[in-house]
Design a protein around this motif. Structure first.
Motif, PDB file in Angstrom:
ATOM      1  N   HIS A 172       0.843  -1.226  -0.107  1.00 41.92           N
ATOM      2  CA  HIS A 172      -0.020  -0.003  -0.048  1.00 41.92           C
ATOM      3  C   HIS A 172       0.801   1.139  -0.017  1.00 41.92           C
ATOM      4  O   HIS A 172       0.701   2.230  -0.737  1.00 41.92           O
ATOM      5  CB  HIS A 172      -0.935  -0.078   1.306  1.00 41.92           C
ATOM      6  CG  HIS A 172      -1.780   1.099   1.272  1.00 41.92           C
ATOM      7  ND1 HIS A 172      -2.939   1.212   0.426  1.00 41.92           N
ATOM      8  CD2 HIS A 172      -2.070   2.239   2.044  1.00 41.92           C
ATOM      9  CE1 HIS A 172      -3.562   2.388   0.674  1.00 41.92           C
ATOM     10  NE2 HIS A 172      -3.097   3.033   1.572  1.00 41.92           N
ATOM     11  N   ALA A 173       1.927   1.188   0.812  1.00 40.53           N
ATOM     12  CA  ALA A 173       2.807   2.387   0.872  1.00 40.53           C
ATOM     13  C   ALA A 173       3.645   2.622  -0.296  1.00 40.53           C
ATOM     14  O   ALA A 173       3.714   3.475  -0.887  1.00 40.53           O
ATOM     15  CB  ALA A 173       3.843   2.310   2.198  1.00 40.53           C
ATOM     16  N   LEU A 174       4.116   1.562  -0.862  1.00 39.87           N
ATOM     17  CA  LEU A 174       4.610   1.536  -2.216  1.00 39.87           C
ATOM     18  C   LEU A 174       3.681   2.031  -3.355  1.00 39.87           C
ATOM     19  O   LEU A 174       4.268   3.182  -4.099  1.00 39.87           O
ATOM     20  CB  LEU A 174       5.030   0.045  -2.545  1.00 39.87           C
ATOM     21  CG  LEU A 174       5.716  -0.031  -3.973  1.00 39.87           C
ATOM     22  CD1 LEU A 174       7.154   0.606  -3.945  1.00 39.87           C
ATOM     23  CD2 LEU A 174       6.040  -1.517  -4.325  1.00 39.87           C
ATOM     24  N   PHE A 175       2.539   1.931  -3.339  1.00 33.23           N
ATOM     25  CA  PHE A 175       1.714   2.296  -4.339  1.00 33.23           C
ATOM     26  C   PHE A 175       1.493   3.899  -4.358  1.00 33.23           C
ATOM     27  O   PHE A 175       1.422   4.715  -4.937  1.00 33.23           O
ATOM     28  CB  PHE A 175       0.502   1.858  -4.470  1.00 33.23           C
ATOM     29  CG  PHE A 175       0.506   0.367  -5.144  1.00 33.23           C
ATOM     30  CD1 PHE A 175       0.919   0.163  -6.378  1.00 33.23           C
ATOM     31  CD2 PHE A 175       0.063  -0.875  -4.751  1.00 33.23           C
ATOM     32  CE1 PHE A 175       0.804  -1.035  -7.238  1.00 33.23           C
ATOM     33  CE2 PHE A 175       0.130  -2.157  -5.123  1.00 33.23           C
ATOM     34  CZ  PHE A 175       0.693  -2.135  -6.391  1.00 33.23           C
ATOM     35  N   GLU A 176       1.474   4.170  -2.838  1.00 31.57           N
ATOM     36  CA  GLU A 176       1.137   5.405  -2.617  1.00 31.57           C
ATOM     37  C   GLU A 176       2.383   6.610  -2.956  1.00 31.57           C
ATOM     38  O   GLU A 176       2.244   7.606  -3.518  1.00 31.57           O
ATOM     39  CB  GLU A 176       0.803   5.833  -1.215  1.00 31.57           C
ATOM     40  CG  GLU A 176      -0.731   5.362  -0.752  1.00 31.57           C
ATOM     41  CD  GLU A 176      -0.751   5.702   0.669  1.00 31.57           C
ATOM     42  OE1 GLU A 176      -0.007   6.156   1.641  1.00 31.57           O
ATOM     43  OE2 GLU A 176      -1.826   5.123   1.239  1.00 31.57           O
ATOM     44  N   ASP A 177       3.556   5.750  -2.465  1.00 25.32           N
ATOM     45  CA  ASP A 177       4.991   6.588  -2.938  1.00 25.32           C
ATOM     46  C   ASP A 177       4.948   6.662  -4.477  1.00 25.32           C
ATOM     47  O   ASP A 177       5.437   7.652  -4.796  1.00 25.32           O
ATOM     48  CB  ASP A 177       6.048   5.624  -2.224  1.00 25.32           C
ATOM     49  CG  ASP A 177       7.310   6.370  -2.595  1.00 25.32           C
ATOM     50  OD1 ASP A 177       7.537   7.823  -2.293  1.00 25.32           O
ATOM     51  OD2 ASP A 177       8.222   5.774  -3.297  1.00 25.32           O
ATOM     52  N   MET A 178       4.602   5.547  -5.132  1.00 27.02           N
ATOM     53  CA  MET A 178       4.692   5.721  -6.665  1.00 27.02           C
ATOM     54  C   MET A 178       3.754   6.810  -7.360  1.00 27.02           C
ATOM     55  O   MET A 178       4.011   7.403  -8.144  1.00 27.02           O
ATOM     56  CB  MET A 178       4.403   4.402  -7.400  1.00 27.02           C
ATOM     57  CG  MET A 178       4.850   4.060  -8.693  1.00 27.02           C
ATOM     58  SD  MET A 178       4.608   2.710  -9.557  1.00 27.02           S
ATOM     59  CE  MET A 178       3.762   1.503  -8.355  1.00 27.02           C
ATOM     60  N   GLN A 179       2.527   6.688  -6.551  1.00 25.49           N
ATOM     61  CA  GLN A 179       1.607   7.761  -7.008  1.00 25.49           C
ATOM     62  C   GLN A 179       1.993   9.200  -6.926  1.00 25.49           C
ATOM     63  O   GLN A 179       1.848   9.797  -7.874  1.00 25.49           O
ATOM     64  CB  GLN A 179       0.151   7.527  -6.550  1.00 25.49           C
ATOM     65  CG  GLN A 179      -0.957   8.216  -7.004  1.00 25.49           C
ATOM     66  CD  GLN A 179      -2.149   7.914  -6.029  1.00 25.49           C
ATOM     67  OE1 GLN A 179      -2.052   7.250  -5.220  1.00 25.49           O
ATOM     68  NE2 GLN A 179      -3.231   8.725  -6.625  1.00 25.49           N
ATOM     69  N   LYS A 180       2.600   9.333  -5.707  1.00 26.81           N
ATOM     70  CA  LYS A 180       2.965  10.642  -5.387  1.00 26.81           C
ATOM     71  C   LYS A 180       4.096  11.257  -6.400  1.00 26.81           C
ATOM     72  O   LYS A 180       4.286  12.334  -6.918  1.00 26.81           O
ATOM     73  CB  LYS A 180       3.525  10.842  -3.865  1.00 26.81           C
ATOM     74  CG  LYS A 180       3.921  12.257  -3.564  1.00 26.81           C
ATOM     75  CD  LYS A 180       4.386  12.105  -2.192  1.00 26.81           C
ATOM     76  CE  LYS A 180       4.951  13.523  -1.652  1.00 26.81           C
ATOM     77  NZ  LYS A 180       5.823  14.122  -2.765  1.00 26.81           N
ATOM     78  N   ARG A 181       4.986  10.094  -6.659  1.00 27.02           N
ATOM     79  CA  ARG A 181       6.272  10.566  -7.605  1.00 27.02           C
ATOM     80  C   ARG A 181       5.548  10.758  -9.005  1.00 27.02           C
ATOM     81  O   ARG A 181       6.200  11.639  -9.509  1.00 27.02           O
ATOM     82  CB  ARG A 181       7.211   9.347  -7.545  1.00 27.02           C
ATOM     83  CG  ARG A 181       7.854   9.264  -6.322  1.00 27.02           C
ATOM     84  CD  ARG A 181       9.039   8.190  -6.684  1.00 27.02           C
ATOM     85  NE  ARG A 181       9.473   8.010  -5.223  1.00 27.02           N
ATOM     86  CZ  ARG A 181      11.003   7.733  -4.964  1.00 27.02           C
ATOM     87  NH1 ARG A 181      11.606   7.264  -6.053  1.00 27.02           N
ATOM     88  NH2 ARG A 181      11.612   7.392  -3.642  1.00 27.02           N
ATOM     89  N   ILE A 182       4.919   9.900  -9.331  1.00 28.36           N
ATOM     90  CA  ILE A 182       4.014  10.182 -10.768  1.00 28.36           C
ATOM     91  C   ILE A 182       3.383  11.592 -10.725  1.00 28.36           C
ATOM     92  O   ILE A 182       3.484  12.613 -11.678  1.00 28.36           O
ATOM     93  CB  ILE A 182       3.201   8.915 -11.340  1.00 28.36           C
ATOM     94  CG1 ILE A 182       4.258   7.858 -11.179  1.00 28.36           C
ATOM     95  CG2 ILE A 182       2.365   9.441 -12.334  1.00 28.36           C
ATOM     96  CD1 ILE A 182       3.424   6.558 -11.511  1.00 28.36           C
ATOM     97  N   ALA A 183       2.828  12.100  -9.759  1.00 25.42           N
ATOM     98  CA  ALA A 183       1.858  13.284  -9.671  1.00 25.42           C
ATOM     99  C   ALA A 183       2.935  14.140  -9.769  1.00 25.42           C
ATOM    100  O   ALA A 183       2.683  15.237 -10.198  1.00 25.42           O
ATOM    101  CB  ALA A 183       1.044  13.322  -8.437  1.00 25.42           C
ATOM    102  N   ASP A 184       4.192  14.089  -8.951  1.00 21.81           N
ATOM    103  CA  ASP A 184       5.065  15.236  -8.784  1.00 21.81           C
ATOM    104  C   ASP A 184       5.846  15.330 -10.138  1.00 21.81           C
ATOM    105  O   ASP A 184       6.137  16.451 -10.728  1.00 21.81           O
ATOM    106  CB  ASP A 184       6.184  14.964  -7.845  1.00 21.81           C
ATOM    107  CG  ASP A 184       5.727  15.157  -6.482  1.00 21.81           C
ATOM    108  OD1 ASP A 184       4.595  15.601  -6.175  1.00 21.81           O
ATOM    109  OD2 ASP A 184       6.267  14.578  -5.657  1.00 21.81           O
ATOM    110  N   LEU A 185       6.129  14.391 -10.993  1.00 21.47           N
ATOM    111  CA  LEU A 185       6.577  14.504 -12.346  1.00 21.47           C
ATOM    112  C   LEU A 185       5.443  15.016 -13.225  1.00 21.47           C
ATOM    113  O   LEU A 185       6.054  15.810 -14.092  1.00 21.47           O
ATOM    114  CB  LEU A 185       7.044  13.150 -12.809  1.00 21.47           C
ATOM    115  CG  LEU A 185       8.218  12.389 -12.165  1.00 21.47           C
ATOM    116  CD1 LEU A 185       8.407  11.057 -12.727  1.00 21.47           C
ATOM    117  CD2 LEU A 185       9.436  13.170 -12.621  1.00 21.47           C
ATOM    118  N   TYR A 186       4.354  14.721 -13.239  1.00 18.57           N
ATOM    119  CA  TYR A 186       3.412  15.245 -14.088  1.00 18.57           C
ATOM    120  C   TYR A 186       3.277  16.799 -13.850  1.00 18.57           C
ATOM    121  O   TYR A 186       3.258  17.521 -14.770  1.00 18.57           O
ATOM    122  CB  TYR A 186       2.050  14.644 -13.731  1.00 18.57           C
ATOM    123  CG  TYR A 186       0.723  14.947 -14.837  1.00 18.57           C
ATOM    124  CD1 TYR A 186       0.844  14.822 -16.192  1.00 18.57           C
ATOM    125  CD2 TYR A 186      -0.259  15.936 -14.032  1.00 18.57           C
ATOM    126  CE1 TYR A 186      -0.154  15.415 -16.838  1.00 18.57           C
ATOM    127  CE2 TYR A 186      -1.173  16.542 -14.953  1.00 18.57           C
ATOM    128  CZ  TYR A 186      -0.916  16.009 -16.313  1.00 18.57           C
ATOM    129  OH  TYR A 186      -2.184  16.644 -16.972  1.00 18.57           O
TER     130      TYR A 186
END
Length: 77
Positions: free
Chosen positions: A4-18
């Motif tokens: 769950h934390a992995l997906f949240e971290d990945m989602q945050k990183r993708i949102a930051d990149l976007y």
């Protein structure tokens, strides 16, 4: 790290990149362009449409009641 934390971290990183990419600017500009185009059109909001629909329904009910009343008065004459 939990899944769950992995997906949240990945989602945050993708949102930051976007947010840092040109895609964000393109999206903002496209939204502004579309909004400008819609403002030029003679459109109504869903709320305005539903309000007018309700008013029309009430008017039709009153017309039907008045027609019935007229028919009743005509039949009494």
């Amino acid at each position: 790290m939990q899944p769950h934390a992995l997906f949240e971290d990945m989602q945050k990183r993708i949102a930051d990149l976007y947010a840092a990419s040109p895609a964000k600017d393109i999206e903002k500009n496209l939204k502004a362009l579309l909004q400008q185009g819609f403002n030029k059109l003679d459109l109504v909001t869903r709320e305005e449409f539903e309000l007018q629909q309700q008013l029309l329904e009430r008017a039709l009910q009153r017309i039907a009641a008045l027609e019935a009343r007229i028919e009743k008065l005509d039949s009494q004459s």
